[in-house]
Design an enzyme around this catalytic site. Sequence first.
Site, PDB file in Angstrom:
ATOM      1  N   SER A   7     -23.102  22.048 -33.931  1.00  0.00           N
ATOM      2  CA  SER A   7     -24.434  21.349 -33.647  1.00  0.00           C
ATOM      3  C   SER A   7     -24.578  20.940 -32.248  1.00  0.00           C
ATOM      4  O   SER A   7     -25.655  20.203 -31.825  1.00  0.00           O
ATOM      5  CB  SER A   7     -24.596  20.238 -34.608  1.00  0.00           C
ATOM      6  OG  SER A   7     -23.658  19.039 -34.326  1.00  0.00           O
ATOM      7  N   ASN A  93     -20.076   9.657 -40.407  1.00  0.00           N
ATOM      8  CA  ASN A  93     -21.226   9.419 -41.107  1.00  0.00           C
ATOM      9  C   ASN A  93     -21.940   8.364 -40.806  1.00  0.00           C
ATOM     10  O   ASN A  93     -23.318   8.742 -40.663  1.00  0.00           O
ATOM     11  CB  ASN A  93     -20.838   9.448 -42.578  1.00  0.00           C
ATOM     12  CG  ASN A  93     -20.244  10.761 -43.141  1.00  0.00           C
ATOM     13  OD1 ASN A  93     -19.959  11.548 -42.316  1.00  0.00           O
ATOM     14  ND2 ASN A  93     -19.825  10.696 -44.381  1.00  0.00           N
ATOM     15  N   HIS A 139     -70.821  21.445 -43.530  1.00  0.00           N
ATOM     16  CA  HIS A 139     -70.702  22.701 -43.830  1.00  0.00           C
ATOM     17  C   HIS A 139     -70.848  23.834 -42.801  1.00  0.00           C
ATOM     18  O   HIS A 139     -71.123  25.060 -42.865  1.00  0.00           O
ATOM     19  CB  HIS A 139     -71.900  23.276 -44.907  1.00  0.00           C
ATOM     20  CG  HIS A 139     -71.697  22.272 -46.040  1.00  0.00           C
ATOM     21  ND1 HIS A 139     -70.820  22.399 -47.301  1.00  0.00           N
ATOM     22  CD2 HIS A 139     -72.738  21.269 -46.417  1.00  0.00           C
ATOM     23  CE1 HIS A 139     -71.022  21.516 -48.099  1.00  0.00           C
ATOM     24  NE2 HIS A 139     -72.266  20.953 -47.713  1.00  0.00           N
ATOM     25  N   SER A 266     -58.559  35.650 -18.719  1.00  0.00           N
ATOM     26  CA  SER A 266     -58.199  37.059 -19.398  1.00  0.00           C
ATOM     27  C   SER A 266     -57.662  38.074 -18.183  1.00  0.00           C
ATOM     28  O   SER A 266     -57.864  38.100 -17.168  1.00  0.00           O
ATOM     29  CB  SER A 266     -59.257  37.641 -20.241  1.00  0.00           C
ATOM     30  OG  SER A 266     -59.085  39.051 -20.586  1.00  0.00           O
ATOM     31  N   LYS A 272     -63.383  34.792 -17.416  1.00  0.00           N
ATOM     32  CA  LYS A 272     -63.275  34.141 -18.767  1.00  0.00           C
ATOM     33  C   LYS A 272     -62.680  32.619 -18.380  1.00  0.00           C
ATOM     34  O   LYS A 272     -61.705  32.503 -17.667  1.00  0.00           O
ATOM     35  CB  LYS A 272     -62.667  34.712 -19.723  1.00  0.00           C
ATOM     36  CG  LYS A 272     -63.745  36.126 -20.328  1.00  0.00           C
ATOM     37  CD  LYS A 272     -62.954  36.631 -21.407  1.00  0.00           C
ATOM     38  CE  LYS A 272     -63.053  35.700 -22.732  1.00  0.00           C
ATOM     39  NZ  LYS A 272     -62.399  36.399 -23.776  1.00  0.00           N
ATOM     40  N   GLU A 279     -56.259  25.841 -28.355  1.00  0.00           N
ATOM     41  CA  GLU A 279     -55.663  26.767 -29.340  1.00  0.00           C
ATOM     42  C   GLU A 279     -54.306  26.725 -29.782  1.00  0.00           C
ATOM     43  O   GLU A 279     -53.837  26.826 -30.669  1.00  0.00           O
ATOM     44  CB  GLU A 279     -56.045  28.172 -28.908  1.00  0.00           C
ATOM     45  CG  GLU A 279     -57.391  28.435 -28.601  1.00  0.00           C
ATOM     46  CD  GLU A 279     -57.737  29.925 -27.957  1.00  0.00           C
ATOM     47  OE1 GLU A 279     -58.827  30.340 -28.223  1.00  0.00           O
ATOM     48  OE2 GLU A 279     -56.859  30.260 -27.477  1.00  0.00           O
ATOM     49  N   TYR A 306     -22.643  11.598 -48.409  1.00  0.00           N
ATOM     50  CA  TYR A 306     -22.882  12.517 -47.238  1.00  0.00           C
ATOM     51  C   TYR A 306     -22.639  14.162 -47.648  1.00  0.00           C
ATOM     52  O   TYR A 306     -21.579  14.446 -48.264  1.00  0.00           O
ATOM     53  CB  TYR A 306     -22.169  12.342 -45.869  1.00  0.00           C
ATOM     54  CG  TYR A 306     -22.624  13.100 -44.789  1.00  0.00           C
ATOM     55  CD1 TYR A 306     -23.437  12.972 -44.015  1.00  0.00           C
ATOM     56  CD2 TYR A 306     -21.507  14.408 -44.515  1.00  0.00           C
ATOM     57  CE1 TYR A 306     -23.613  13.549 -42.804  1.00  0.00           C
ATOM     58  CE2 TYR A 306     -21.956  15.025 -43.488  1.00  0.00           C
ATOM     59  CZ  TYR A 306     -22.946  14.877 -42.587  1.00  0.00           C
ATOM     60  OH  TYR A 306     -23.121  15.502 -41.684  1.00  0.00           O
ATOM     61  N   LYS A 314     -31.488  17.376 -37.947  1.00  0.00           N
ATOM     62  CA  LYS A 314     -31.942  17.046 -36.364  1.00  0.00           C
ATOM     63  C   LYS A 314     -33.007  17.946 -35.905  1.00  0.00           C
ATOM     64  O   LYS A 314     -33.783  17.472 -35.397  1.00  0.00           O
ATOM     65  CB  LYS A 314     -30.674  16.985 -35.758  1.00  0.00           C
ATOM     66  CG  LYS A 314     -29.687  15.972 -36.158  1.00  0.00           C
ATOM     67  CD  LYS A 314     -28.303  16.015 -35.358  1.00  0.00           C
ATOM     68  CE  LYS A 314     -27.449  15.233 -36.107  1.00  0.00           C
ATOM     69  NZ  LYS A 314     -26.958  15.509 -37.575  1.00  0.00           N
TER      70      LYS A 314
END
Length: 338
Positions: A7, A93, A139, A266, A272, A279, A306, A314
């Site tokens: 890890s 632990n 709506h 673009s 553009k 987004e 544990y 994590k």
Amino acid sequence: MAKFTESISFDRRLWRHDLVGSIAHATMLGCIGVLTKAEAKRIVAALEAIGDDIEAGRFTWDESLEDVHMNLEAELTRREPAGAKLHTGRSRNDQVALDMRMWLRDEIVELELELRSLQQALVALGQANDSIVIPGYTHLQRAQPVYFAHHLLAYVEMIERDRERLLDAFSRVNVCPLGSGALAGSTLPLDRNQVAAMLGFEDSRGRPVVSQNSMDAVSDRDFAVEFCFVASLLGVHLSRLAEEIVLWCSRPFAYVRMPDAFSTGSSIMPQKRNPDAAELVRAKAGGVIGALGALLVVMKGLPLAYGKDLQEDKAPVFETAKTLSLSLAAMAGMVSGM
């Protein structure tokens, strides 16, 4: 097996909290006589020196040592033989549970400040345009006229509730598990309150806050799950605001013009002004929501105490905090320059 169980590739970011926790533990062991005063002093000095080396980029992480804790412990014992006594009365632990709680405390504090910044940006934009009226929608059909500022302040209210939830979650993160051992505590006369106070695990009255059940302390991650839930709801609110910004920038609406720093062109139509940042905020909410689901699934079938499964707590938490921080910064930048 070594590659599957390591890890260190992602938990090395806990190094500062691991060192601070170890310094507090060493100091306490010196106070109760497990370490001599001289040994405790040398261990603390060695730990501080290791921290300086990591900060300066002089420390080499060894993936064969599995995780951040073993890397730091190996380096400590190499520099200071008495460092081999540091693990007395402590297990990996309760050590990792401590590090996660301290890391998450810091992240919550930073995120709370970033939430404030976004609220301030929304309020400032509303104040600068306090006479502007736009169509309000239901709506996604035009309904009644509303002030643009009123629309913005709806998100200030949402984010305020997110901020309150985050601060409420902080109180359950801010509990010191050190002294729980592997699962059954310790027969040594550990001064848990001293360690908790040194590490800032205190309530609003300045009283140390320590975990009450050792098995619970090392085996549950509900504090992390709660953080991911709050983050998911915040991600949803940010995504909704991002969607509004995407609509407002489009030709049928054309309410706002995005700042250059948060617009992209673009590849074939450079004239553009695409709202890419909005987004991406909208899309990244999916990853935050997914992290909550991943963490819940990790936890759902674990008997006490544990299990190695808990190593998988994590990555979702780290990624959630990172994504939220970037999304909040991007959103505040968009709103400020809109």
